[in-house]
Write a protein that holds these residues in place. Structure first.
Motif, PDB file in Angstrom:
ATOM      1  N   LEU A 138       0.855  -1.189   0.000  1.00 21.28           N
ATOM      2  CA  LEU A 138       0.000   0.000   0.000  1.00 21.28           C
ATOM      3  C   LEU A 138       0.892   1.241   0.000  1.00 21.28           C
ATOM      4  O   LEU A 138       1.903   1.260   0.700  1.00 21.28           O
ATOM      5  CB  LEU A 138      -0.875   0.024   1.253  1.00 21.28           C
ATOM      6  N   PRO A 139       0.497   2.270  -0.745  1.00 28.47           N
ATOM      7  CA  PRO A 139       1.315   3.481  -0.735  1.00 28.47           C
ATOM      8  C   PRO A 139       1.304   4.116   0.662  1.00 28.47           C
ATOM      9  O   PRO A 139       0.248   4.164   1.307  1.00 28.47           O
ATOM     10  CB  PRO A 139       0.638   4.393  -1.773  1.00 28.47           C
ATOM     11  N   ASP A 140       2.447   4.537   1.126  1.00 28.65           N
ATOM     12  CA  ASP A 140       2.568   5.234   2.421  1.00 28.65           C
ATOM     13  C   ASP A 140       2.058   4.413   3.604  1.00 28.65           C
ATOM     14  O   ASP A 140       1.526   4.968   4.560  1.00 28.65           O
ATOM     15  CB  ASP A 140       1.813   6.588   2.408  1.00 28.65           C
ATOM     16  N   CYS A 141       2.155   3.117   3.523  1.00 26.27           N
ATOM     17  CA  CYS A 141       1.690   2.289   4.638  1.00 26.27           C
ATOM     18  C   CYS A 141       2.537   1.021   4.684  1.00 26.27           C
ATOM     19  O   CYS A 141       2.450   0.186   3.790  1.00 26.27           O
ATOM     20  CB  CYS A 141       0.208   1.948   4.446  1.00 26.27           C
ATOM     21  N   GLU A 142       3.364   0.918   5.729  1.00 22.84           N
ATOM     22  CA  GLU A 142       4.262  -0.249   5.805  1.00 22.84           C
ATOM     23  C   GLU A 142       3.567  -1.467   6.390  1.00 22.84           C
ATOM     24  O   GLU A 142       3.938  -2.601   6.109  1.00 22.84           O
ATOM     25  CB  GLU A 142       5.467   0.106   6.688  1.00 22.84           C
ATOM     26  N   ASP A 143       2.566  -1.190   7.249  1.00 22.19           N
ATOM     27  CA  ASP A 143       1.914  -2.329   7.896  1.00 22.19           C
ATOM     28  C   ASP A 143       0.557  -2.625   7.259  1.00 22.19           C
ATOM     29  O   ASP A 143      -0.465  -2.733   7.943  1.00 22.19           O
ATOM     30  CB  ASP A 143       1.810  -2.116   9.418  1.00 22.19           C
ATOM     31  N   GLY A 144       0.587  -2.749   5.953  1.00 19.31           N
ATOM     32  CA  GLY A 144      -0.629  -3.105   5.237  1.00 19.31           C
ATOM     33  C   GLY A 144      -0.307  -3.554   3.826  1.00 19.31           C
ATOM     34  O   GLY A 144       0.687  -3.109   3.239  1.00 19.31           O
ATOM     35  N   ILE A 145      -1.115  -4.472   3.300  1.00 18.52           N
ATOM     36  CA  ILE A 145      -0.947  -4.953   1.917  1.00 18.52           C
ATOM     37  C   ILE A 145      -2.317  -5.230   1.304  1.00 18.52           C
ATOM     38  O   ILE A 145      -3.318  -5.332   2.022  1.00 18.52           O
ATOM     39  CB  ILE A 145      -0.131  -6.280   1.845  1.00 18.52           C
ATOM     40  N   LEU A 146      -2.322  -5.365  -0.020  1.00 22.93           N
ATOM     41  CA  LEU A 146      -3.458  -5.972  -0.703  1.00 22.93           C
ATOM     42  C   LEU A 146      -3.022  -7.383  -1.047  1.00 22.93           C
ATOM     43  O   LEU A 146      -1.969  -7.576  -1.678  1.00 22.93           O
ATOM     44  CB  LEU A 146      -3.797  -5.208  -1.980  1.00 22.93           C
ATOM     45  N   LEU A 147      -3.769  -8.347  -0.599  1.00 21.61           N
ATOM     46  CA  LEU A 147      -3.399  -9.751  -0.800  1.00 21.61           C
ATOM     47  C   LEU A 147      -4.481 -10.439  -1.623  1.00 21.61           C
ATOM     48  O   LEU A 147      -5.657 -10.414  -1.245  1.00 21.61           O
ATOM     49  CB  LEU A 147      -3.261 -10.437   0.572  1.00 21.61           C
ATOM     50  N   THR A 148      -4.078 -11.025  -2.741  1.00 25.50           N
ATOM     51  CA  THR A 148      -5.043 -11.760  -3.571  1.00 25.50           C
ATOM     52  C   THR A 148      -4.751 -13.244  -3.465  1.00 25.50           C
ATOM     53  O   THR A 148      -3.642 -13.691  -3.795  1.00 25.50           O
ATOM     54  CB  THR A 148      -4.958 -11.310  -5.049  1.00 25.50           C
ATOM     55  N   ILE A 149      -5.753 -13.990  -3.003  1.00 26.77           N
ATOM     56  CA  ILE A 149      -5.597 -15.451  -2.890  1.00 26.77           C
ATOM     57  C   ILE A 149      -6.627 -16.130  -3.791  1.00 26.77           C
ATOM     58  O   ILE A 149      -7.635 -15.520  -4.150  1.00 26.77           O
ATOM     59  CB  ILE A 149      -5.749 -15.938  -1.425  1.00 26.77           C
ATOM     60  N   VAL A 150      -6.346 -17.369  -4.126  1.00 26.01           N
ATOM     61  CA  VAL A 150      -7.261 -18.085  -5.039  1.00 26.01           C
ATOM     62  C   VAL A 150      -7.928 -19.271  -4.351  1.00 26.01           C
ATOM     63  O   VAL A 150      -8.623 -20.047  -4.991  1.00 26.01           O
ATOM     64  CB  VAL A 150      -6.528 -18.568  -6.318  1.00 26.01           C
ATOM     65  N   GLU A 151      -7.686 -19.391  -3.051  1.00 25.45           N
ATOM     66  CA  GLU A 151      -8.353 -20.463  -2.296  1.00 25.45           C
ATOM     67  C   GLU A 151      -9.285 -19.814  -1.274  1.00 25.45           C
ATOM     68  O   GLU A 151      -9.354 -18.597  -1.183  1.00 25.45           O
ATOM     69  CB  GLU A 151      -7.323 -21.310  -1.557  1.00 25.45           C
ATOM     70  N   GLY A 152      -9.927 -20.633  -0.457  1.00 26.24           N
ATOM     71  CA  GLY A 152     -10.808 -20.098   0.584  1.00 26.24           C
ATOM     72  C   GLY A 152     -10.737 -20.969   1.818  1.00 26.24           C
ATOM     73  O   GLY A 152     -11.751 -21.424   2.324  1.00 26.24           O
ATOM     74  N   ARG A 153      -9.501 -21.154   2.313  1.00 27.98           N
ATOM     75  CA  ARG A 153      -9.359 -22.022   3.488  1.00 27.98           C
ATOM     76  C   ARG A 153      -9.778 -21.260   4.756  1.00 27.98           C
ATOM     77  O   ARG A 153      -9.745 -20.031   4.779  1.00 27.98           O
ATOM     78  CB  ARG A 153      -7.915 -22.480   3.634  1.00 27.98           C
ATOM     79  N   PHE A 154     -10.080 -22.020   5.787  1.00 26.84           N
ATOM     80  CA  PHE A 154     -10.546 -21.462   7.056  1.00 26.84           C
ATOM     81  C   PHE A 154      -9.506 -20.473   7.604  1.00 26.84           C
ATOM     82  O   PHE A 154      -8.325 -20.835   7.739  1.00 26.84           O
ATOM     83  CB  PHE A 154     -10.776 -22.641   8.021  1.00 26.84           C
ATOM     84  N   HIS A 155      -9.916 -19.260   7.924  1.00 22.14           N
ATOM     85  CA  HIS A 155      -9.028 -18.212   8.469  1.00 22.14           C
ATOM     86  C   HIS A 155      -7.749 -18.065   7.627  1.00 22.14           C
ATOM     87  O   HIS A 155      -6.669 -17.793   8.161  1.00 22.14           O
ATOM     88  CB  HIS A 155      -8.597 -18.538   9.905  1.00 22.14           C
ATOM     89  N   GLN A 156      -7.877 -18.237   6.320  1.00 24.68           N
ATOM     90  CA  GLN A 156      -6.660 -18.352   5.512  1.00 24.68           C
ATOM     91  C   GLN A 156      -5.728 -17.144   5.607  1.00 24.68           C
ATOM     92  O   GLN A 156      -4.514 -17.313   5.788  1.00 24.68           O
ATOM     93  CB  GLN A 156      -7.020 -18.604   4.036  1.00 24.68           C
ATOM     94  N   VAL A 157      -6.282 -15.946   5.468  1.00 22.49           N
ATOM     95  CA  VAL A 157      -5.405 -14.768   5.438  1.00 22.49           C
ATOM     96  C   VAL A 157      -4.719 -14.590   6.794  1.00 22.49           C
ATOM     97  O   VAL A 157      -3.511 -14.339   6.875  1.00 22.49           O
ATOM     98  CB  VAL A 157      -6.206 -13.509   5.038  1.00 22.49           C
ATOM     99  N   LYS A 158      -5.477 -14.763   7.868  1.00 24.89           N
ATOM    100  CA  LYS A 158      -4.890 -14.608   9.213  1.00 24.89           C
ATOM    101  C   LYS A 158      -3.777 -15.632   9.432  1.00 24.89           C
ATOM    102  O   LYS A 158      -2.713 -15.315   9.967  1.00 24.89           O
ATOM    103  CB  LYS A 158      -5.978 -14.770  10.280  1.00 24.89           C
ATOM    104  N   ARG A 159      -4.030 -16.853   8.977  1.00 26.76           N
ATOM    105  CA  ARG A 159      -3.015 -17.906   9.161  1.00 26.76           C
ATOM    106  C   ARG A 159      -1.798 -17.653   8.268  1.00 26.76           C
ATOM    107  O   ARG A 159      -0.674 -17.969   8.637  1.00 26.76           O
ATOM    108  CB  ARG A 159      -3.632 -19.283   8.900  1.00 26.76           C
TER     109      ARG A 159
END
Ligand code: URA
Length: 235
Positions: free
Chosen positions: A169-190
């Motif tokens: 993300l512009p001007d933000c070190e502690d953030g991203i845009l994340l694109t995933i192609v699965e849908g596992r339980f709590h996937q992004v957090k894990r």
């Protein structure tokens, strides 16, 4: 056969009480004749119903985009918690349900429909439908972390996650845009946990061809014709 008031609700004319009021005012005609009460039974697929002279159509399938706020659970019903379906008051269509699941504390795009085949297509692990999340994290997302997320990480399942796409993300070190192609339980957090970080805020901003845009949290809208076309559905 279906009660006229129920049909009017399913056609999106309004809530039960709104439908009752519009009938009482003589705003509804059935096959050209004004009908003042909703208890009459009609044949839903052949009847011609007009509201203020405008024909209403009976959409068998219905498609909505909901901006799920944090604090509601992704379920059709729940004994104690407020559900995403509680936010769908006034939506037309029978047996609506959410496609997939967002955690209680996750916000963002949720497709609500009664089209089981579409749901199946979008959730099938084989289809690899893109889901993009705005992810804010406890610590800086380092280049090394991004590389790991992109390559696929071990999150305690049988297999590592499939390659993902990361955009800073512009001007933000502690953030991203994340694109995933699965849908596992709590996937992004894990996934973030697997690279030594932690999700502090999560919002889904797109799923396949659908994007959240500026729809306010807690609100829903029907899909546009273009969106339905992009999903390969009618209705
Ligand atoms: N990944 C998560 O960890 N939570 C969600 O709600 C969606 C994706």
């Amino acid at each position: 056969m279906i009660r006229l008031d129920k049909l009017l609700c399913e056609m999106g004319a309004g809530s039960r009480s709104e439908v009752k009021a519009m009938l009482k005012k003589g705003r509804v005609t059935v096959d050209g004749i004004p009908v003042l009460t909703g208890d009459r039974k009609v044949e839903e697929h052949t009847v011609s119903v007009c509201l203020d002279g405008q024909p209403l159509t009976y959409a068998k399938t219905a498609y909505y985009l909901l901006h799920k706020p944090a604090g509601v659970v992704t379920a059709v019903r729940d004994k104690t918690e407020k559900t995403v379906m509680d936010l769908m008051q006034g939506a037309a269509g029978k047996d609506l349900f959410p496609v997939g699941r967002l955690d209680k504390d996750t916000e963002g795009l949720l497709l609500i429909t009664n089209d089981g085949a579409l749901s199946h297509r979008l959730l099938s692990p084989k289809k690899h439908v893109d889901k993009t999340y705005l992810v804010l994290t406890r610590d800086e997302v380092t280049t090394q972390m991004c590389r790991c997320l992109e390559a696929g990480v071990e999150i305690g399942d049988e297999k590592p996650t499939l390659p993902a796409r990361v955009r800073k993300l512009p001007d933000c070190e502690d953030g991203i845009l994340l694109t995933i192609v699965e849908g596992r339980f709590h996937q992004v957090k894990r996934m973030l946990q697997a690279v030594g970080n932690e999700v502090v805020y999560l919002k889904r901003i797109s799923m396949g061809p659908l994007t959240l845009g500026d729809l306010p949290a807690g609100c829903f809208r029907p899909l546009t014709e273009e969106e339905k076309k992009a999903l390969g559905v009618e209705g």
